[in-house]
Enzyme design. Structure first.
Site, PDB file in Angstrom:
ATOM      1  N   ASN A  47       0.766  -1.135  -0.047  1.00 43.06           N
ATOM      2  CA  ASN A  47       0.116   0.058   0.106  1.00 43.06           C
ATOM      3  C   ASN A  47       0.785   1.144   0.053  1.00 43.06           C
ATOM      4  O   ASN A  47       1.915   1.287   0.632  1.00 43.06           O
ATOM      5  CB  ASN A  47      -0.983  -0.008   1.069  1.00 43.06           C
ATOM      6  CG  ASN A  47      -0.374  -0.165   2.560  1.00 43.06           C
ATOM      7  OD1 ASN A  47       0.770  -0.774   2.603  1.00 43.06           O
ATOM      8  ND2 ASN A  47      -1.122   0.261   3.507  1.00 43.06           N
ATOM      9  N   GLU A  49       0.319   5.291   0.709  1.00 40.77           N
ATOM     10  CA  GLU A  49      -0.833   6.144   1.190  1.00 40.77           C
ATOM     11  C   GLU A  49      -0.439   7.638   0.426  1.00 40.77           C
ATOM     12  O   GLU A  49       0.884   7.926   0.488  1.00 40.77           O
ATOM     13  CB  GLU A  49      -0.902   6.259   2.737  1.00 40.77           C
ATOM     14  CG  GLU A  49      -1.556   4.808   3.270  1.00 40.77           C
ATOM     15  CD  GLU A  49      -1.729   4.760   4.651  1.00 40.77           C
ATOM     16  OE1 GLU A  49      -1.113   5.838   5.375  1.00 40.77           O
ATOM     17  OE2 GLU A  49      -2.385   3.751   4.990  1.00 40.77           O
ATOM     18  N   CYS A  58      -4.136   0.700  -2.892  1.00 43.70           N
ATOM     19  CA  CYS A  58      -3.777  -0.454  -1.953  1.00 43.70           C
ATOM     20  C   CYS A  58      -3.039  -1.664  -2.651  1.00 43.70           C
ATOM     21  O   CYS A  58      -2.536  -1.503  -3.852  1.00 43.70           O
ATOM     22  CB  CYS A  58      -5.386  -1.432  -2.108  1.00 43.70           C
ATOM     23  SG  CYS A  58      -6.608  -0.381  -1.270  1.00 43.70           S
ATOM     24  N   GLU A  60      -3.192  -4.907  -3.280  1.00 43.35           N
ATOM     25  CA  GLU A  60      -3.484  -5.687  -4.194  1.00 43.35           C
ATOM     26  C   GLU A  60      -3.499  -4.888  -5.559  1.00 43.35           C
ATOM     27  O   GLU A  60      -3.216  -5.670  -6.686  1.00 43.35           O
ATOM     28  CB  GLU A  60      -5.016  -6.031  -4.031  1.00 43.35           C
ATOM     29  CG  GLU A  60      -5.023  -6.799  -2.827  1.00 43.35           C
ATOM     30  CD  GLU A  60      -5.581  -5.633  -1.664  1.00 43.35           C
ATOM     31  OE1 GLU A  60      -4.951  -4.864  -1.593  1.00 43.35           O
ATOM     32  OE2 GLU A  60      -6.555  -6.312  -0.738  1.00 43.35           O
ATOM     33  N   CYS A  91     -10.532  -4.777  -0.186  1.00 48.35           N
ATOM     34  CA  CYS A  91     -11.760  -3.951  -0.503  1.00 48.35           C
ATOM     35  C   CYS A  91     -12.477  -3.851  -1.745  1.00 48.35           C
ATOM     36  O   CYS A  91     -11.828  -4.719  -2.711  1.00 48.35           O
ATOM     37  CB  CYS A  91     -11.099  -2.455  -0.583  1.00 48.35           C
ATOM     38  SG  CYS A  91     -10.254  -1.751  -1.840  1.00 48.35           S
ATOM     39  N   CYS A  94     -10.410  -3.123  -4.931  1.00 50.79           N
ATOM     40  CA  CYS A  94      -9.639  -4.335  -5.389  1.00 50.79           C
ATOM     41  C   CYS A  94     -10.314  -5.468  -5.943  1.00 50.79           C
ATOM     42  O   CYS A  94      -9.825  -6.122  -6.781  1.00 50.79           O
ATOM     43  CB  CYS A  94      -8.543  -4.605  -4.447  1.00 50.79           C
ATOM     44  SG  CYS A  94      -7.479  -3.380  -3.870  1.00 50.79           S
TER      45      CYS A  94
HETATM   46  N1  THU Z   1      -5.338  -1.290   2.116  1.00 45.85           N
HETATM   47  C1  THU Z   1      -4.894  -2.122   1.054  1.00 45.85           C
HETATM   48  O1  THU Z   1      -3.813  -1.961   0.785  1.00 45.85           O
HETATM   49  N2  THU Z   1      -5.635  -3.279   0.402  1.00 45.85           N
HETATM   50  C2  THU Z   1      -7.192  -3.268   0.745  1.00 45.85           C
HETATM   51  O2  THU Z   1      -7.749  -3.906   0.331  1.00 45.85           O
HETATM   52  C3  THU Z   1      -7.634  -2.454   1.973  1.00 45.85           C
HETATM   53  C4  THU Z   1      -6.794  -1.317   2.685  1.00 45.85           C
HETATM   54  C5  THU Z   1      -4.651  -0.292   2.668  1.00 45.85           C
HETATM   55  C6  THU Z   1      -4.889   1.261   2.175  1.00 45.85           C
HETATM   56  C7  THU Z   1      -4.476   1.860   3.354  1.00 45.85           C
HETATM   57  O3  THU Z   1      -3.124   2.173   3.278  1.00 45.85           O
HETATM   58  C8  THU Z   1      -4.735   1.169   4.572  1.00 45.85           C
HETATM   59  O4  THU Z   1      -4.857  -0.256   4.104  1.00 45.85           O
HETATM   60  C9  THU Z   1      -5.732   1.369   5.487  1.00 45.85           C
HETATM   61  O5  THU Z   1      -6.823   1.446   4.658  1.00 45.85           O
END
Ligand code: THU
Length: 137
Positions: A47, A49, A58, A60, A91, A94
């Site tokens: 991930n 941010e 994300c 994935e 999520c 994804c």
């Molecule tokens: N996140 C992912 O990497 N994959 C997901 O399917 C859901 C959330 C990350 C995004 C963010 O950096 C952190 O988790 C909190 O939401």
């Protein structure tokens, strides 16, 4: 208890490696993902941010992007690992993107503690939005 196949263990190892490079200054949740492509190559993502929260990428989708960059076409398996106290089920965004690169595939989620869960993409994303492309892909 969810038991991983040798290939799923390999994907989990690679996802744990990617997690180490996560950029998560806002949530503090580090996520790593690994996908297996049609040629049995592994591609990873973490991930990333953004200070503009909604632009966060994300793990994935980062892994799928890495697969596309490397010339991979289809996802045969996905494993996601996170360092939080929950299982990192993908999520909705994804699940949508994955559904465009996989017919159906196993999705394994794991915490750094080793606790794991499994589902199929079909369970996670029943008929998703798709354009009817001529080449089917
Ligand atoms: N996140 C992912 O990497 N994959 C997901 O399917 C859901 C959330 C990350 C995004 C963010 O950096 C952190 O988790 C909190 O939401």
């Amino acid at each position: 208890m969810t038991t991983l196949t040798p290939m799923e263990s390999e994907l989990a190892d690679r996802a744990r490696g990617a997690l180490q490079n996560a950029h998560a200054p806002h949530s503090g949740l580090r996520v790593g993902a690994a996908v297996l492509d049609e040629g049995d190559r592994v591609h990873v993502g973490c991930n990333v941010e953004s200070d503009s929260y909604g632009l966060t990428l994300c793990a994935e989708r980062a892994a799928i992007a890495a697969m596309v960059v490397a010339g991979g076409k289809r996802v045969k398996a996905l494993t996601v690992v996170c360092d939080g106290d929950m299982l990192p089920w993908p999520c909705g965004a994804c699940r949508q993107v994955l559904s465009e690169f996989a017919d159906d595939c196993p999705v394994v989620v794991e915490r750094l503690t080793g606790e794991a869960g499994r589902a199929t993409l079909a369970q996670l994303a029943p008929p998703a939005f798709r354009f009817a492309l001529e080449d089917g892909g």
